[in-house]
Scaffold this motif. Structure first.
Motif, mmCIF file in Angstrom:
data_model
loop_
_atom_site.group_PDB
_atom_site.id
_atom_site.type_symbol
_atom_site.label_atom_id
_atom_site.label_comp_id
_atom_site.label_asym_id
_atom_site.label_seq_id
_atom_site.Cartn_x
_atom_site.Cartn_y
_atom_site.Cartn_z
ATOM 1 N N ASP A 2 32.973 36.813 -34.799
ATOM 2 C CA ASP A 2 32.097 37.627 -33.959
ATOM 3 C C ASP A 2 32.666 37.780 -32.560
ATOM 4 O O ASP A 2 32.543 38.846 -31.955
ATOM 5 N N ASP A 3 33.297 36.701 -32.065
ATOM 6 C CA ASP A 3 33.908 36.763 -30.743
ATOM 7 C C ASP A 3 35.062 37.760 -30.738
ATOM 8 O O ASP A 3 35.209 38.544 -29.805
ATOM 9 N N LEU A 4 35.870 37.750 -31.794
ATOM 10 C CA LEU A 4 36.973 38.710 -31.887
ATOM 11 C C LEU A 4 36.438 40.131 -32.002
ATOM 12 O O LEU A 4 36.989 41.048 -31.397
ATOM 13 N N LEU A 5 35.378 40.315 -32.765
ATOM 14 C CA LEU A 5 34.773 41.641 -32.896
ATOM 15 C C LEU A 5 34.331 42.151 -31.525
ATOM 16 O O LEU A 5 34.603 43.296 -31.162
ATOM 17 N N ALA A 6 33.676 41.294 -30.757
ATOM 18 C CA ALA A 6 33.231 41.694 -29.420
ATOM 19 C C ALA A 6 34.416 42.052 -28.520
ATOM 20 O O ALA A 6 34.366 43.030 -27.760
ATOM 21 N N ARG A 7 35.488 41.291 -28.616
ATOM 22 C CA ARG A 7 36.675 41.556 -27.787
ATOM 23 C C ARG A 7 37.387 42.840 -28.204
ATOM 24 O O ARG A 7 37.869 43.581 -27.364
ATOM 25 N N VAL A 8 37.465 43.082 -29.499
ATOM 26 C CA VAL A 8 38.080 44.331 -29.968
ATOM 27 C C VAL A 8 37.244 45.521 -29.512
ATOM 28 O O VAL A 8 37.779 46.524 -29.028
ATOM 29 N N LYS A 9 35.928 45.423 -29.646
ATOM 30 C CA LYS A 9 35.058 46.512 -29.199
ATOM 31 C C LYS A 9 35.190 46.733 -27.695
ATOM 32 O O LYS A 9 35.199 47.877 -27.236
#
Length: 103
Positions: A2-9
């Motif tokens: 989820d943290d990576l998803l937030a950073r990619v977004k």
């Protein structure tokens, strides 16, 4: 994840959640590529912290997959025919920093 998803977004300047499943699949592919490139076991980063340089490479690669999902260069460097290669070169340079060098 989820943290990576937030950073990619954040990297993509994307505020909606309509593409979260697609982005998650690109992140999974980017993490798999990182683990393979770095000569570490599959699933390693699901059990161990990801170094900042590897995390940046994963963010860049997942963003590249998203921006060029139609087969074009896409994104910020769309007017540069070598942009795709530049992304891979940068990603590989970042991943090399955390590579497990084996003979």
């Amino acid at each position: 994840m989820d943290d990576l998803l937030a950073r990619v977004k954040q990297n993509l300047i994307l505020s909606h959640s309509a593409d979260d499943d697609l982005l998650s699949s690109f992140i999974t592919a980017a993490v798999s590529y990182a683990e393979s490139y770095q000569h570490i076991s599959e699933g390693y980063y699901s059990e161990h912290p990801m170094p900042p340089t590897t995390e940046q490479a994963v963010i860049m690669l997942a963003s590249h997959f998203y921006e060029s999902r139609d087969g074009s260069t896409g994104g910020f460097f769309a007017d540069n025919v070598q942009a795709g290669q530049q992304v891979w070169n940068t990603v590989n340079l970042l991943l090399r920093l955390d590579r497990d060098w084996k003979v």
